[in-house]
Design a protein around this motif. Sequence first.
Motif, PDB file in Angstrom:
ATOM      1  N   ALA A 225       0.828  -1.200   0.000  1.00  0.00           N
ATOM      2  CA  ALA A 225       0.000   0.000   0.000  1.00  0.00           C
ATOM      3  C   ALA A 225       0.866   1.255   0.000  1.00  0.00           C
ATOM      4  O   ALA A 225       0.558   2.241  -0.682  1.00  0.00           O
ATOM      5  CB  ALA A 225      -0.936   0.006   1.205  1.00  0.00           C
ATOM      6  N   MET A 226       1.963   1.229   0.747  1.00  0.00           N
ATOM      7  CA  MET A 226       2.833   2.398   0.811  1.00  0.00           C
ATOM      8  C   MET A 226       3.589   2.609  -0.494  1.00  0.00           C
ATOM      9  O   MET A 226       3.876   3.740  -0.881  1.00  0.00           O
ATOM     10  CB  MET A 226       3.791   2.278   1.989  1.00  0.00           C
ATOM     11  N   ASP A 251      -9.175   3.196  -8.292  1.00  0.00           N
ATOM     12  CA  ASP A 251      -8.662   1.946  -7.718  1.00  0.00           C
ATOM     13  C   ASP A 251      -7.902   2.189  -6.417  1.00  0.00           C
ATOM     14  O   ASP A 251      -7.591   1.237  -5.691  1.00  0.00           O
ATOM     15  CB  ASP A 251      -7.765   1.213  -8.720  1.00  0.00           C
ATOM     16  N   HIS A 252      -7.590   3.463  -6.106  1.00  0.00           N
ATOM     17  CA  HIS A 252      -6.869   3.744  -4.867  1.00  0.00           C
ATOM     18  C   HIS A 252      -7.797   3.827  -3.662  1.00  0.00           C
ATOM     19  O   HIS A 252      -7.331   3.976  -2.534  1.00  0.00           O
ATOM     20  CB  HIS A 252      -6.056   5.040  -5.005  1.00  0.00           C
ATOM     21  N   ALA A 253      -9.099   3.722  -3.890  1.00  0.00           N
ATOM     22  CA  ALA A 253     -10.026   3.723  -2.758  1.00  0.00           C
ATOM     23  C   ALA A 253      -9.687   2.598  -1.790  1.00  0.00           C
ATOM     24  O   ALA A 253      -9.830   2.735  -0.577  1.00  0.00           O
ATOM     25  CB  ALA A 253     -11.461   3.590  -3.259  1.00  0.00           C
ATOM     26  N   GLN A 254      -9.203   1.467  -2.340  1.00  0.00           N
ATOM     27  CA  GLN A 254      -8.877   0.318  -1.500  1.00  0.00           C
ATOM     28  C   GLN A 254      -7.660   0.560  -0.611  1.00  0.00           C
ATOM     29  O   GLN A 254      -7.458  -0.129   0.384  1.00  0.00           O
ATOM     30  CB  GLN A 254      -8.609  -0.898  -2.387  1.00  0.00           C
ATOM     31  N   TYR A 255      -6.847   1.554  -0.966  1.00  0.00           N
ATOM     32  CA  TYR A 255      -5.635   1.821  -0.193  1.00  0.00           C
ATOM     33  C   TYR A 255      -5.815   2.906   0.860  1.00  0.00           C
ATOM     34  O   TYR A 255      -4.978   3.051   1.740  1.00  0.00           O
ATOM     35  CB  TYR A 255      -4.485   2.251  -1.119  1.00  0.00           C
ATOM     36  N   ASN A 261      -4.179   4.592   8.224  1.00  0.00           N
ATOM     37  CA  ASN A 261      -3.733   3.848   9.408  1.00  0.00           C
ATOM     38  C   ASN A 261      -2.242   4.025   9.641  1.00  0.00           C
ATOM     39  O   ASN A 261      -1.799   4.250  10.774  1.00  0.00           O
ATOM     40  CB  ASN A 261      -4.067   2.356   9.265  1.00  0.00           C
ATOM     41  N   VAL A 262      -1.456   3.923   8.553  1.00  0.00           N
ATOM     42  CA  VAL A 262      -0.010   4.049   8.687  1.00  0.00           C
ATOM     43  C   VAL A 262       0.364   5.473   9.087  1.00  0.00           C
ATOM     44  O   VAL A 262       1.186   5.688   9.980  1.00  0.00           O
ATOM     45  CB  VAL A 262       0.699   3.665   7.375  1.00  0.00           C
ATOM     46  N   LEU A 263      -0.233   6.467   8.436  1.00  0.00           N
ATOM     47  CA  LEU A 263       0.108   7.853   8.729  1.00  0.00           C
ATOM     48  C   LEU A 263      -0.267   8.247  10.163  1.00  0.00           C
ATOM     49  O   LEU A 263       0.464   8.980  10.824  1.00  0.00           O
ATOM     50  CB  LEU A 263      -0.592   8.786   7.738  1.00  0.00           C
ATOM     51  N   LYS A 264      -1.407   7.752  10.632  1.00  0.00           N
ATOM     52  CA  LYS A 264      -1.825   8.074  11.996  1.00  0.00           C
ATOM     53  C   LYS A 264      -0.943   7.394  13.039  1.00  0.00           C
ATOM     54  O   LYS A 264      -0.736   7.920  14.136  1.00  0.00           O
ATOM     55  CB  LYS A 264      -3.279   7.664  12.201  1.00  0.00           C
ATOM     56  N   ALA A 265      -0.420   6.220  12.694  1.00  0.00           N
ATOM     57  CA  ALA A 265       0.410   5.474  13.638  1.00  0.00           C
ATOM     58  C   ALA A 265       1.865   5.915  13.618  1.00  0.00           C
ATOM     59  O   ALA A 265       2.595   5.718  14.591  1.00  0.00           O
ATOM     60  CB  ALA A 265       0.314   3.977  13.347  1.00  0.00           C
TER      61      ALA A 265
END
Length: 286
Positions: A225-226, A251-255, A261-265
Amino acid sequence: MSKERFDIHQHLTDRIVAAIEAGAGQWQMPWHRGSGGRHPVNIASGNKYRGVNVLGLWVEAQVNSYGSHLWGTFRQWQAAGATVRKGQKASYVVFYKEIEVDADDECENDSKRRLFARATPVFNADQVDGFGAPAVETPVEGVGTADAFIARTGATIVHGGSRACFIPSLDEIRMPERTAFTGSATSTATEAYYATVLHELTHWTAPSHRCNRDLSGRFGTEAYAMEELVAELGAAFLCAELGISVEPRPDHAQYLAHWLNVLKADKRAIFTAASKAAEACAYLTG
């Protein structure tokens, strides 16, 4: 908030996350809206901002409805004969400074160098008075130059089928025919085609013999995803260089959930993604 406690990594991450969440319902990212199509430029030096600063300033321009791509510090605007209007809120860019520090107490004579982030407040041209004709203009290349740019990369691009992708095992990019692309309210069919090619070209830089971009050690199960976020940013940066509108990718809706999640963590995740994207762009333009 005191200057000592100001966390530029957390500040920019929070601003970017909020902007992504604001547009997620339309599968749009901050660089698809506002002045995201133009590269932010410093009023004093005429240099383009790079990496995460491009993304950060795009977000600020979109959130505050700034139409200009010109930015500068309070003093830089003064030097340009302009005055920042009273009550205007600053945006922030980050620069890294390398300093020498003691390695440890046991090796008093040893030292090592570390990078420290320095936050600098800047203001958009729309926030100042007394600013005349732009002193700095960013040349727009347009789609006419895109073919030459793509050809110079040396990448193998095979047209056909219905899906755009980079195939590492073959070291080639697969693209649908140009006629398969359609325009939108913000971009032409031709621009949509080029934005997709530039996205796949960013993926093309990942192998070890190019940029050696393996995100698995940094992001683990979220590495795929990253990598998509790196390619999305790379395409946005390149489109800004070439004067091409960036087309949102449904198609990026799935990411989106993965990215958020990654950015918040991890408050440094977006900095890593933007840095890798800038590195890919430098390779492609090299």
